[in-house]
Design a protein around this motif. Structure first.
Motif, PDB file in Angstrom:
ATOM      1  N   GLY A 317       0.857  -1.173   0.000  1.00 18.74           N
ATOM      2  CA  GLY A 317       0.000   0.000   0.000  1.00 18.74           C
ATOM      3  C   GLY A 317       0.890   1.218   0.000  1.00 18.74           C
ATOM      4  N   PRO A 318       0.311   2.428   0.030  1.00 17.47           N
ATOM      5  CA  PRO A 318       1.150   3.630   0.040  1.00 17.47           C
ATOM      6  C   PRO A 318       2.204   3.575   1.146  1.00 17.47           C
ATOM      7  N   GLY A 319       3.474   3.719   0.759  1.00 22.39           N
ATOM      8  CA  GLY A 319       4.562   3.784   1.728  1.00 22.39           C
ATOM      9  C   GLY A 319       5.019   2.462   2.291  1.00 22.39           C
ATOM     10  N   VAL A 320       4.449   1.341   1.853  1.00 16.27           N
ATOM     11  CA  VAL A 320       4.807   0.034   2.424  1.00 16.27           C
ATOM     12  C   VAL A 320       5.064  -0.958   1.293  1.00 16.27           C
ATOM     13  N   GLU A 321       6.234  -1.566   1.298  1.00 15.22           N
ATOM     14  CA  GLU A 321       6.558  -2.622   0.350  1.00 15.22           C
ATOM     15  C   GLU A 321       7.186  -3.779   1.107  1.00 15.22           C
ATOM     16  N   THR A 322       7.066  -4.976   0.530  1.00 17.30           N
ATOM     17  CA  THR A 322       7.589  -6.153   1.213  1.00 17.30           C
ATOM     18  C   THR A 322       8.471  -6.970   0.291  1.00 17.30           C
ATOM     19  N   PHE A 323       9.594  -7.438   0.841  1.00 14.70           N
ATOM     20  CA  PHE A 323      10.490  -8.371   0.170  1.00 14.70           C
ATOM     21  C   PHE A 323      10.126  -9.762   0.680  1.00 14.70           C
ATOM     22  N   ARG A 324       9.531 -10.574  -0.192  1.00 14.95           N
ATOM     23  CA  ARG A 324       8.982 -11.859   0.235  1.00 14.95           C
ATOM     24  C   ARG A 324       9.686 -12.985  -0.515  1.00 14.95           C
ATOM     25  N   PRO A 325      10.597 -13.701   0.116  1.00 14.52           N
ATOM     26  CA  PRO A 325      11.301 -14.805  -0.558  1.00 14.52           C
ATOM     27  C   PRO A 325      10.429 -16.059  -0.610  1.00 14.52           C
ATOM     28  N   ASP A 326      11.018 -17.156  -1.081  1.00 18.38           N
ATOM     29  CA  ASP A 326      10.253 -18.389  -1.275  1.00 18.38           C
ATOM     30  C   ASP A 326      10.321 -19.320  -0.069  1.00 18.38           C
ATOM     31  N   VAL A 327      10.590 -18.793   1.099  1.00 15.84           N
ATOM     32  CA  VAL A 327      10.593 -19.585   2.335  1.00 15.84           C
ATOM     33  C   VAL A 327       9.657 -18.911   3.333  1.00 15.84           C
ATOM     34  N   PRO A 328       9.038 -19.673   4.229  1.00 19.28           N
ATOM     35  CA  PRO A 328       8.119 -19.061   5.197  1.00 19.28           C
ATOM     36  C   PRO A 328       8.806 -18.480   6.421  1.00 19.28           C
ATOM     37  N   ASP A 329      10.107 -18.697   6.550  1.00 18.55           N
ATOM     38  CA  ASP A 329      10.816 -18.282   7.763  1.00 18.55           C
ATOM     39  C   ASP A 329      10.773 -16.776   7.984  1.00 18.55           C
ATOM     40  N   PHE A 330      10.799 -16.003   6.895  1.00 18.97           N
ATOM     41  CA  PHE A 330      10.893 -14.549   7.079  1.00 18.97           C
ATOM     42  C   PHE A 330      10.400 -13.795   5.848  1.00 18.97           C
ATOM     43  N   GLU A 331       9.980 -12.576   6.074  1.00 19.58           N
ATOM     44  CA  GLU A 331       9.820 -11.573   5.030  1.00 19.58           C
ATOM     45  C   GLU A 331      10.191 -10.232   5.645  1.00 19.58           C
TER      46      GLU A 331
END
Length: 402
Positions: A317-331
């Motif tokens: 959304g405005p002002g928020v982006e996420t780096f999401r890899p292919d593992v559930p351990d972290f984003e």
């Protein structure tokens, strides 16, 4: 629930003497400050600044072990580790095992009676260690993954006089009939096992000569300049020649790399936010005085050539982006507080936030003010998180318990 945390930077020799202190608004100590660990890893668990809010626990490891439910976890382990990393010199060439490889290797070395703290031990725990890094400095340089063998052959041909060790290296790289992965496995084995005698000084000499002649293109000059500088730091180390086979990348601020299991890599210089699965399993491939187990490294490495493994963020959304890899351990979420006030952030699990510029206020059922360089552990309450202010905040969280 917001629980303020802090830690003392790790003083590895490759660390910057100023970057982490300056980000945190502190006076540099003059000693290397390589990594600030924000997590519950037993190697350097984050200190809790309000222990009365955590049942008297002094650090995150103690609290999570004693009361995982209070920390928002289903079990006594935080699956990720967030770091600020500041490299003034190259780190070792390294790769990390898959979850299956880590579990098998840990069990095997336990059965063999290898002490967990032995310098020659490969597996310190039973977990994998995929990782991502987002550049905070204007540039952040790294080696990551194997480039296509044809490109390496072309670069070698541009500097090779056809005799001596470089001819042996060219022979190991083959003529194009074999799959790249087989070629690279053989060549890395040959280089790390010393089967090509004198290859590092020959490669560095040829690189320096080509740089002096000015007859190579800009991209090749960056690769050869890296080889020369690595040799200055680690003269004669076979990892210098292995580095010749790898992608060389310079990130700009805000760009990210994702390094899954088996990806050989080395950070060269820069300040970044690093997020990884919480593990201490490292298989080294050179540029280090530490133990290098060639056979185990060859078993772990992914030899398929890949483009530079950039990880592009998704817009929440405005002002928020996420780096999401292919593992559930972290984003990893990056929040521009000046734009994000109206964007609800739904955390899938417990989180750790660190401010990397300006200031911000975090709001859920209660509020918490976060100054530059400060960090906080967040236990989700069911209410969306909102971030306000003028700062930049990175938030690490996990999908694993869910």
């Amino acid at each position: 629930m917001f629980l303020p945390i802090d830690n003392v930077p790790r003083d590895y020799a490759w660390g910057s003497t100023s970057a982490i202190a300056e980000l945190r608004g502190l006076e540099p100590s003059g000693a290397p400050e390589a990594e600030l660990w924000l997590g519950a890893h037993p190697g350097s668990p984050a200190r809790i600044l309000a222990p009365e809010a955590a049942g008297g626990a002094r650090d995150l490891a103690e609290w999570i072990t004693a009361a995982p439910g209070d920390a928002g976890l289903a079990g006594p382990r935080l699956p990720f580790l967030l770091k600020l990393l500041a490299a003034a010199e190259p780190l070792s060439l390294q790769a990390h095992p898959s979850l299956e490889q880590a579990a098998a290797g840990f069990a095997r070395e336990n059965a063999e009676g290898v002490p967990v703290d032995a310098s020659h031990r490969n597996y310190k725990d039973a977990f994998h260690k995929p990782e991502l890094v987002v550049a905070l400095s204007e540039t952040y340089s790294a080696l990551c993954g194997f480039r296509a063998v044809q490109e390496t052959r072309g670069l070698l041909a541009a500097i090779d006089d056809g005799s001596g060790p470089l001819a042996q290296l060219a022979s190991s790289l083959g003529g194009g009939e074999e799959p790249d992965a087989e070629v690279l496995r053989r060549t890395v084995r040959d280089l790390l096992s010393g089967r090509i005698d004198g290859v590092v000084p020959a490669l560095v000499g040829a690189a320096d000569a080509a740089l002096s002649d000015g007859t190579i293109d800009e991209d090749a000059a960056v690769v050869l300049g890296t080889i020369s500088s690595l040799s200055d730091a680690y003269p004669g180390d076979p990892g210098v020649a292995v580095a010749f086979l790898l992608n060389r990348v310079t990130l700009r601020r805000g760009e990210a790399l994702y390094l899954p299991a088996g990806n050989i890599h080395a950070y060269l210089e820069g300040l970044g936010v690093e997020l990884m699965a919480s593990s201490d399993n490292v298989l080294r491939g050179g540029l280090t005085p530490k133990h290098v187990d060639v056979d185990e490294l060859l078993a772990v490495l992914d030899f398929e050539p890949l483009p530079v493994p950039l990880l592009w963020p998704e817009q929440v959304g405005p002002g928020v982006e996420t780096f999401r890899p292919d593992v559930p351990d972290f984003e990893l979420l990056r929040v521009d507080a000046a734009l994000a006030a109206s964007t609800p952030i739904v955390l899938p699990g417990p989180a750790i936030a660190v401010a990397t510029g300006g200031s911000a206020r975090l709001r859920a059922e209660s509020g918490f003010d976060l100054a530059t360089g400060a960090a906080v552990y967040i236990v989700p309450t069911g209410e969306p998180l909102h971030v306000e202010g003028d700062g930049e905040v990175f938030i690490a969280t996990t999908h694993l318990d869910r």
